[in-house]
Design an enzyme around this catalytic site. Sequence first.
Site, short mmCIF file in Angstrom:
data_model
loop_
_atom_site.label_atom_id
_atom_site.label_comp_id
_atom_site.label_asym_id
_atom_site.label_seq_id
_atom_site.Cartn_x
_atom_site.Cartn_y
_atom_site.Cartn_z
N CYS A 77 6.49 5.13 10.43
CA CYS A 77 5.97 4.35 11.57
C CYS A 77 6.97 4.32 12.72
CB CYS A 77 5.64 2.93 11.10
SG CYS A 77 5.04 1.86 12.41
N CYS A 136 7.19 0.93 14.53
CA CYS A 136 7.96 -0.07 13.76
C CYS A 136 9.46 0.22 13.83
CB CYS A 136 7.55 -0.06 12.29
SG CYS A 136 5.79 -0.06 12.00
N ASP A 137 9.83 1.48 13.61
CA ASP A 137 11.25 1.78 13.36
C ASP A 137 11.93 2.62 14.43
OD1 ASP A 137 11.01 0.43 10.95
OD2 ASP A 137 10.35 2.22 9.87
C1 LIG Z 1 7.83 0.41 5.31
C2 LIG Z 1 6.86 -0.15 6.33
C3 LIG Z 1 7.36 -0.69 7.49
C4 LIG Z 1 6.50 -1.25 8.41
N1 LIG Z 1 7.02 -1.81 9.53
C5 LIG Z 1 6.22 -2.46 10.39
C6 LIG Z 1 6.76 -3.14 11.52
O1 LIG Z 1 7.99 -3.15 11.74
N2 LIG Z 1 5.90 -3.79 12.35
C7 LIG Z 1 4.54 -3.81 12.13
O2 LIG Z 1 3.83 -4.45 12.89
N3 LIG Z 1 4.00 -3.13 11.09
C8 LIG Z 1 4.80 -2.47 10.22
N4 LIG Z 1 4.25 -1.78 9.16
C9 LIG Z 1 2.78 -1.67 9.07
C10 LIG Z 1 2.15 -2.96 8.49
O3 LIG Z 1 2.78 -3.26 7.27
C11 LIG Z 1 0.66 -2.77 8.29
O4 LIG Z 1 0.04 -2.39 9.50
C12 LIG Z 1 -0.01 -4.07 7.81
O5 LIG Z 1 0.61 -4.54 6.64
C13 LIG Z 1 -1.49 -3.85 7.54
O6 LIG Z 1 -2.02 -5.04 7.05
P1 LIG Z 1 -3.36 -5.06 6.19
O7 LIG Z 1 -3.56 -6.49 5.81
O8 LIG Z 1 -4.43 -4.35 6.89
O9 LIG Z 1 -3.06 -4.17 4.89
P2 LIG Z 1 -1.90 -4.18 3.81
O10 LIG Z 1 -0.65 -4.80 4.32
O11 LIG Z 1 -1.85 -2.79 3.30
O12 LIG Z 1 -2.46 -5.14 2.68
C14 LIG Z 1 -3.53 -4.77 1.86
C15 LIG Z 1 -3.46 -5.59 0.58
O13 LIG Z 1 -4.63 -5.35 -0.18
C16 LIG Z 1 -4.29 -5.27 -1.55
N5 LIG Z 1 -5.32 -4.49 -2.22
C17 LIG Z 1 -5.62 -3.18 -2.00
N6 LIG Z 1 -6.66 -2.81 -2.79
C18 LIG Z 1 -7.00 -3.90 -3.52
C19 LIG Z 1 -8.01 -4.15 -4.51
N7 LIG Z 1 -8.84 -3.20 -4.91
N8 LIG Z 1 -8.08 -5.39 -5.06
C20 LIG Z 1 -7.22 -6.38 -4.68
N9 LIG Z 1 -6.26 -6.20 -3.74
C21 LIG Z 1 -6.16 -4.98 -3.16
C22 LIG Z 1 -2.92 -4.62 -1.57
O14 LIG Z 1 -2.21 -4.97 -2.75
C23 LIG Z 1 -2.27 -5.21 -0.31
O15 LIG Z 1 -1.52 -6.37 -0.59
C24 LIG Z 1 5.09 -1.22 8.20
C25 LIG Z 1 4.59 -0.64 7.03
C26 LIG Z 1 5.45 -0.12 6.09
C27 LIG Z 1 4.90 0.48 4.81
#
Ligand SMILES: Cc1cc2nc3c(=O)[nH]c(=O)nc-3n(C[C@H](O)[C@H](O)[C@H](O)COP(=O)(O)OP(=O)(O)OC[C@H]3O[C@@H](n4cnc5c(N)ncnc54)[C@H](O)[C@@H]3O)c2cc1C
Length: 314
Positions: free
Chosen positions: A133, A136-137
């Site tokens: 990303c 992010c980084d």
């Molecule tokens: C290493 C890293 C660094 C990042 N740095 C940044 C940053 O600096 N700034 C920023 O804004 N964004 C950053 N991001 C991106 C950010 O983390 C994501 O955009 C954000 O978390 C997305 O949120 P979400 O709720 O859509 O999904 P997710 O965070 O992916 O959450 C989805 C959740 O659903 C759960 N899940 C999935 N399938 C199932 C199922 N079948 N049953 C039950 N639970 C389930 C998973 O366990 C997970 O907890 C980073 C990502 C990574 C990997």
Amino acid sequence: MLDCAIVGGGPAGLTAGLYATRGGLQNVVMFEKGLPGGQITQSSEIENYPGVTGDITGMDLMQPWPKQCMKFGLKHEMAEVSRVSKNGETFIIALSNGETYEAKSVIVCTGSVPRRAGFKGEDEFFGRGVSTCATCDGFFYKGKEVAVIGGGDTALEEALYLAKICTKVYLVHRRDKFRAAPNTVKRVEETPNIELILDSVPEEVYGDAMGVTGLKVKNTKNGETTDLSVPGVFVFVGNNVNNEVLKQEDGSWLCELNEQGQVVVNLKMQTSLEGLFAAGDLRIDAPKQVVCAAGDGATAAINAIAYVDEHFNK
Ligand SMILES: Cc1cc2nc3c(=O)[nH]c(=O)nc-3n(C[C@H](O)[C@H](O)[C@H](O)COP(=O)(O)OP(=O)(O)OC[C@H]3O[C@@H](n4cnc5c(N)ncnc54)[C@H](O)[C@@H]3O)c2cc1C
């Protein structure tokens, strides 16, 4: 019967839970297979969440979110959802442990997983110089040189983004042509501090206890290996959205997806199926940022409340 079932407990799911409960829905359950918080909990540093000024990890950022939601009545079920389906007006939430729940509305927030390219050291240095990303980084490499791996639209857009922050961007692609939109390719070619390293694949990222110090790249045509002295390597080789819960027994999908498997939504986070909402990284055109996922979750919950009111509380 739940007023609302939330699938996934990352930033989108937790914010949906906060807005749904605080907005008056009863019996709201968030199904999360692990600890709530989502993929950001893997990040050692987050600097771009509004209002956050200190040095905090992704885990620090997310730690208070569940407590805030629970205060308004959100229930957390630590369980994996295997399928969401609809029977008449009722959604069926099937869990991997065999249990089922019924719900009037569903908000799917299962997120995404960036694909890894699979070269040596990639996993070891992930989060310590290897990133997926640039938004992010990228800032951590201000005034430094970095390498970008990939040849699609995302890789090229991210290379252009990094070129504004970094002194030089090496764009490593395994073919001699890019898959990105012609206009994006032109912009990359015209950017003086992007150096194209074509017909080449990453072989090994290496470093020390502080993080990455370089990347070995192999030319697939002549077999030559080049060493790039970079502290940052950005990998953009695709993203898998966690859409499996929407797959039906007969192989069809519960709602419309695009060709990348992302859920098609409108500005209210409504999917093509009434009462079903999607929020966060798994929706079309997601910016894949915590603040955006949280905003989506709020939007979805506000519209789920309106849906439940209109259809069930006449
Ligand atoms: C290493 C890293 C660094 C990042 N740095 C940044 C940053 O600096 N700034 C920023 O804004 N964004 C950053 N991001 C991106 C950010 O983390 C994501 O955009 C954000 O978390 C997305 O949120 P979400 O709720 O859509 O999904 P997710 O965070 O992916 O959450 C989805 C959740 O659903 C759960 N899940 C999935 N399938 C199932 C199922 N079948 N049953 C039950 N639970 C389930 C998973 O366990 C997970 O907890 C980073 C990502 C990574 C990997």
